[in-house]
Design an enzyme around this catalytic site. Structure first.
Site, PDB file in Angstrom:
ATOM      1  N   GLU A 129       0.816  -1.211   0.000  1.00  0.00           N
ATOM      2  CA  GLU A 129       0.000   0.000   0.000  1.00  0.00           C
ATOM      3  C   GLU A 129       0.847   1.257   0.000  1.00  0.00           C
ATOM      4  O   GLU A 129       1.901   1.319   0.638  1.00  0.00           O
ATOM      5  CB  GLU A 129      -0.932   0.015   1.215  1.00  0.00           C
ATOM      6  CG  GLU A 129      -2.140  -0.862   0.988  1.00  0.00           C
ATOM      7  CD  GLU A 129      -2.931  -1.091   2.253  1.00  0.00           C
ATOM      8  OE1 GLU A 129      -2.406  -1.730   3.178  1.00  0.00           O
ATOM      9  OE2 GLU A 129      -4.068  -0.619   2.320  1.00  0.00           O
TER      10      GLU A 129
ATOM     11  N   CYS B 159       3.693   8.433   1.074  1.00  0.00           N
ATOM     12  CA  CYS B 159       3.992   7.522   2.175  1.00  0.00           C
ATOM     13  C   CYS B 159       4.104   6.120   1.575  1.00  0.00           C
ATOM     14  O   CYS B 159       3.146   5.593   1.024  1.00  0.00           O
ATOM     15  CB  CYS B 159       2.848   7.595   3.187  1.00  0.00           C
ATOM     16  SG  CYS B 159       3.031   6.424   4.529  1.00  0.00           S
TER      17      CYS B 159
ATOM     18  N   CYS C  34       3.724  -6.677   8.361  1.00  0.00           N
ATOM     19  CA  CYS C  34       4.717  -6.200   9.331  1.00  0.00           C
ATOM     20  C   CYS C  34       4.878  -7.242  10.430  1.00  0.00           C
ATOM     21  O   CYS C  34       3.891  -7.804  10.895  1.00  0.00           O
ATOM     22  CB  CYS C  34       4.254  -4.874   9.944  1.00  0.00           C
ATOM     23  SG  CYS C  34       5.460  -4.154  11.076  1.00  0.00           S
TER      24      CYS C  34
ATOM     25  N   CYS D 153       2.572  -4.104  17.243  1.00  0.00           N
ATOM     26  CA  CYS D 153       2.042  -2.956  17.958  1.00  0.00           C
ATOM     27  C   CYS D 153       0.519  -3.106  18.044  1.00  0.00           C
ATOM     28  O   CYS D 153      -0.145  -3.326  17.025  1.00  0.00           O
ATOM     29  CB  CYS D 153       2.415  -1.665  17.234  1.00  0.00           C
ATOM     30  SG  CYS D 153       4.198  -1.510  16.998  1.00  0.00           S
TER      31      CYS D 153
ATOM     32  N   CYS E 132      -2.006  -0.823  15.899  1.00  0.00           N
ATOM     33  CA  CYS E 132      -1.817  -0.692  14.442  1.00  0.00           C
ATOM     34  C   CYS E 132      -2.425  -1.877  13.697  1.00  0.00           C
ATOM     35  O   CYS E 132      -2.182  -3.037  14.035  1.00  0.00           O
ATOM     36  CB  CYS E 132      -0.330  -0.586  14.128  1.00  0.00           C
ATOM     37  SG  CYS E 132       0.002  -0.451  12.367  1.00  0.00           S
TER      38      CYS E 132
ATOM     39  N   SER F 205      10.523   6.265   9.461  1.00  0.00           N
ATOM     40  CA  SER F 205       9.995   6.080  10.812  1.00  0.00           C
ATOM     41  C   SER F 205      10.279   4.662  11.292  1.00  0.00           C
ATOM     42  O   SER F 205      10.046   3.696  10.564  1.00  0.00           O
ATOM     43  CB  SER F 205       8.483   6.327  10.779  1.00  0.00           C
ATOM     44  OG  SER F 205       7.920   6.089  12.039  1.00  0.00           O
TER      45      SER F 205
ATOM     46  N   SER G 173       8.946   6.035  16.748  1.00  0.00           N
ATOM     47  CA  SER G 173       7.602   5.899  17.332  1.00  0.00           C
ATOM     48  C   SER G 173       7.722   5.517  18.798  1.00  0.00           C
ATOM     49  O   SER G 173       8.289   4.475  19.120  1.00  0.00           O
ATOM     50  CB  SER G 173       6.825   4.816  16.586  1.00  0.00           C
ATOM     51  OG  SER G 173       6.759   5.141  15.221  1.00  0.00           O
TER      52      SER G 173
ATOM     53  N   CYS H 199      -2.284   6.784   9.251  1.00  0.00           N
ATOM     54  CA  CYS H 199      -1.317   5.987  10.012  1.00  0.00           C
ATOM     55  C   CYS H 199      -2.006   4.822  10.710  1.00  0.00           C
ATOM     56  O   CYS H 199      -3.009   5.005  11.383  1.00  0.00           O
ATOM     57  CB  CYS H 199      -0.677   6.826  11.118  1.00  0.00           C
ATOM     58  SG  CYS H 199       0.400   8.093  10.542  1.00  0.00           S
TER      59      CYS H 199
HETATM   60  N1  SAH Z   1       7.017   0.621  11.618  1.00  0.00           N
HETATM   61  C1  SAH Z   1       7.299   2.016  11.566  1.00  0.00           C
HETATM   62  C2  SAH Z   1       6.590   2.781  10.458  1.00  0.00           C
HETATM   63  C3  SAH Z   1       5.088   2.568  10.268  1.00  0.00           C
HETATM   64  S1  SAH Z   1       3.950   3.235  11.413  1.00  0.00           S
HETATM   65  C4  SAH Z   1       7.064   2.662  12.908  1.00  0.00           C
HETATM   66  O1  SAH Z   1       6.534   2.003  13.800  1.00  0.00           O
HETATM   67  O2  SAH Z   1       7.436   3.807  13.105  1.00  0.00           O
HETATM   68  C5  SAH Z   1       3.906   4.956  11.214  1.00  0.00           C
HETATM   69  C6  SAH Z   1       3.347   5.676  12.464  1.00  0.00           C
HETATM   70  O3  SAH Z   1       1.954   5.417  12.636  1.00  0.00           O
HETATM   71  C7  SAH Z   1       4.008   5.204  13.756  1.00  0.00           C
HETATM   72  O4  SAH Z   1       4.435   6.300  14.502  1.00  0.00           O
HETATM   73  C8  SAH Z   1       2.879   4.486  14.499  1.00  0.00           C
HETATM   74  O5  SAH Z   1       3.063   4.577  15.877  1.00  0.00           O
HETATM   75  C9  SAH Z   1       1.666   5.215  14.015  1.00  0.00           C
HETATM   76  N2  SAH Z   1       0.422   4.457  14.129  1.00  0.00           N
HETATM   77  C10 SAH Z   1       0.241   3.133  14.046  1.00  0.00           C
HETATM   78  N3  SAH Z   1      -1.050   2.824  14.186  1.00  0.00           N
HETATM   79  C11 SAH Z   1      -1.714   3.971  14.337  1.00  0.00           C
HETATM   80  C12 SAH Z   1      -3.083   4.312  14.485  1.00  0.00           C
HETATM   81  N4  SAH Z   1      -4.018   3.379  14.465  1.00  0.00           N
HETATM   82  N5  SAH Z   1      -3.389   5.605  14.601  1.00  0.00           N
HETATM   83  C13 SAH Z   1      -2.449   6.580  14.562  1.00  0.00           C
HETATM   84  N6  SAH Z   1      -1.140   6.314  14.399  1.00  0.00           N
HETATM   85  C14 SAH Z   1      -0.777   5.034  14.295  1.00  0.00           C
END
Ligand code: SAH
Length: 358
Positions: free
Chosen positions: A92, A105, A112, A116, A119, A197, A220, A343
């Site tokens: 994506e 982006c 992944c 987390c 996410c 990131s 993050s 995100c």
């Molecule tokens: N794996 C990397 C890059 C992808 S996530 C990382 O973790 O940084 C990009 C950003 O989106 C991260 O800061 C993550 O914390 C945030 N994120 C993930 N899920 C989210 C959500 N449901 N709402 C808002 N931000 C989110």
């Protein structure tokens, strides 16, 4: 075996490849310009090359490997693309138009491996790493869709490695793609326009700091204590906050005079958004004397995850507490939420209630 994907090759590597086909080096210049500057999707469009050469090239290599499965347009102008790789893995990409520049982006992995809890991409698990060619191709397709093939983008292009995947677990391909994209005779998107990131892969943060022409870094955080971070971002059990922040401190030494790096903090109602947690976060960053700024990201709804976005006033109060303790904090405006492009919402969904552009 997959044919060689030419979008993942630098000018020098393309020259080697062309020479291995017993063709003169200047052909590499033409092909590179055709792919990376004119953003052509096939050898057939490279009409400045002899037909026989185009046939020979397609025997040994390819220039287009992603298939568009669906494409969504948000009310705010954001576009989300869902592609499939040659082996049917979802990829994506999100195109975010802004007044003075566009941001693309991109994804570094299909799915992944990190888990987390807030996410949606985590639910896919890791499907596979993307190749450098597949990373570059995402940017080329997004630019062509926005402006037309070969049309020079009217605004600058920023890239963020914040799509699906953990970029630092696909480090080599990521750096390769960044090197290819900076070539002046190609896309010419310099690393200074790129932000990567990470969820906190400590050794790679240290390694990135040593690279001369490197992209910017975002980390993050999502929690101010190990206890909570262990729960929200299990990678914290491997590299806890103390190690993560000391790597960030090390990285800070590589910052240019006006450069800062960013911490991202997703705001989850009732989980990590209290006044006390704002103070803990500020103290944590101040203790490490980090010259960073914090981006507060309101949580984007991601069914069936058990979280809610913090109310606007809560986010603002949290921000004010950080600022009052000398930590620069900004609230990020979510883009493309209605098409699951924001995100944490990338989960290869092509559901019928979303309006696809045809
Ligand atoms: N794996 C990397 C890059 C992808 S996530 C990382 O973790 O940084 C990009 C950003 O989106 C991260 O800061 C993550 O914390 C945030 N994120 C993930 N899920 C989210 C959500 N449901 N709402 C808002 N931000 C989110």
């Amino acid at each position: 075996m997959q044919p060689l994907h030419l979008l993942g090759l630098s000018r020098a590597e393309l020259t080697e490849f062309v020479e291995s086909l017993d063709e003169p080096a200047y052909r590499a210049r033409q092909i590179f310009a055709g792919l990376q500057q004119r953003r052509l999707h096939s050898f057939a469009e490279m009409t400045d090359l002899p037909k026989e050469l185009r046939a020979k090239l397609s025997e040994h290599s390819e220039v287009s490997t992603l298939t568009l499965e669906s494409r969504y347009l948000s009310t705010d102008g954001t576009r989300r693309y869902l592609f499939r790789t040659h082996d049917k893995m979802p990829v994506e990409t999100v195109f975010i138009p802004e007044e003075r520049r566009d941001t693309i982006c991109f994804s570094s992995q299909s799915g992944c491996p990190l888990q987390c809890t807030f996410c949606l991409t985590a639910q896919l698990g890791l499907l596979r790493n993307l190749t450098a060619g597949e990373i570059v191709e995402q940017i080329i397709i997004a630019l062509n869709d926005a402006y037309g093939v070969s049309v020079k983008p009217p605004r600058g292009t920023n890239l963020v490695g914040m799509g699906a995947g953990e970029p630092f677990l696909n480090f080599e391909a990521l750096l390769k793609a960044i090197r290819v994209m900076k070539e002046p005779s190609g896309l010419h998107i310099v690393p200074n326009r790129v932000t990567i990131s990470t969820a906190g892969i400590v050794p790679r943060i240290r390694e990135l700091a040593t690279i001369p022409d490197r992209p910017h870094l975002a980390v993050s955080l999502a929690a101010p204590t190990d206890e909570l971070r262990n729960e929200l971002m299990p990678i914290n059990r491997k590299w806890p906050l103390r190690e993560l922040l000391s790597a960030c401190k090390e990285f800070e030494k590589s910052l240019k005079p006006n450069e800062r790096f960013t911490f991202e903090y997703v705001m989850l109602a009732g989980v990590n958004d209290s006044d006390e947690q704002a103070r803990q976060l500020a103290n944590l960053l101040n203790r490490h004397e980090l010259r960073a700024k914090v981006n507060l990201i309101p949580h984007n709804p991601a069914e069936p995850l058990p979280y809610h976005p913090s109310p606007v006033e809560r986010v603002e109060l949290f921000r004010e507490i950080l600022e009052s303790k000398g930590v620069h904090a900004f609230v990020r405006k979510p883009r493309g939420r209605d098409i699951l492009a924001a995100c944490g919402q990338l989960a290869a969904r092509s559901t019928p209630h979303l309006v696809a552009i045809t």
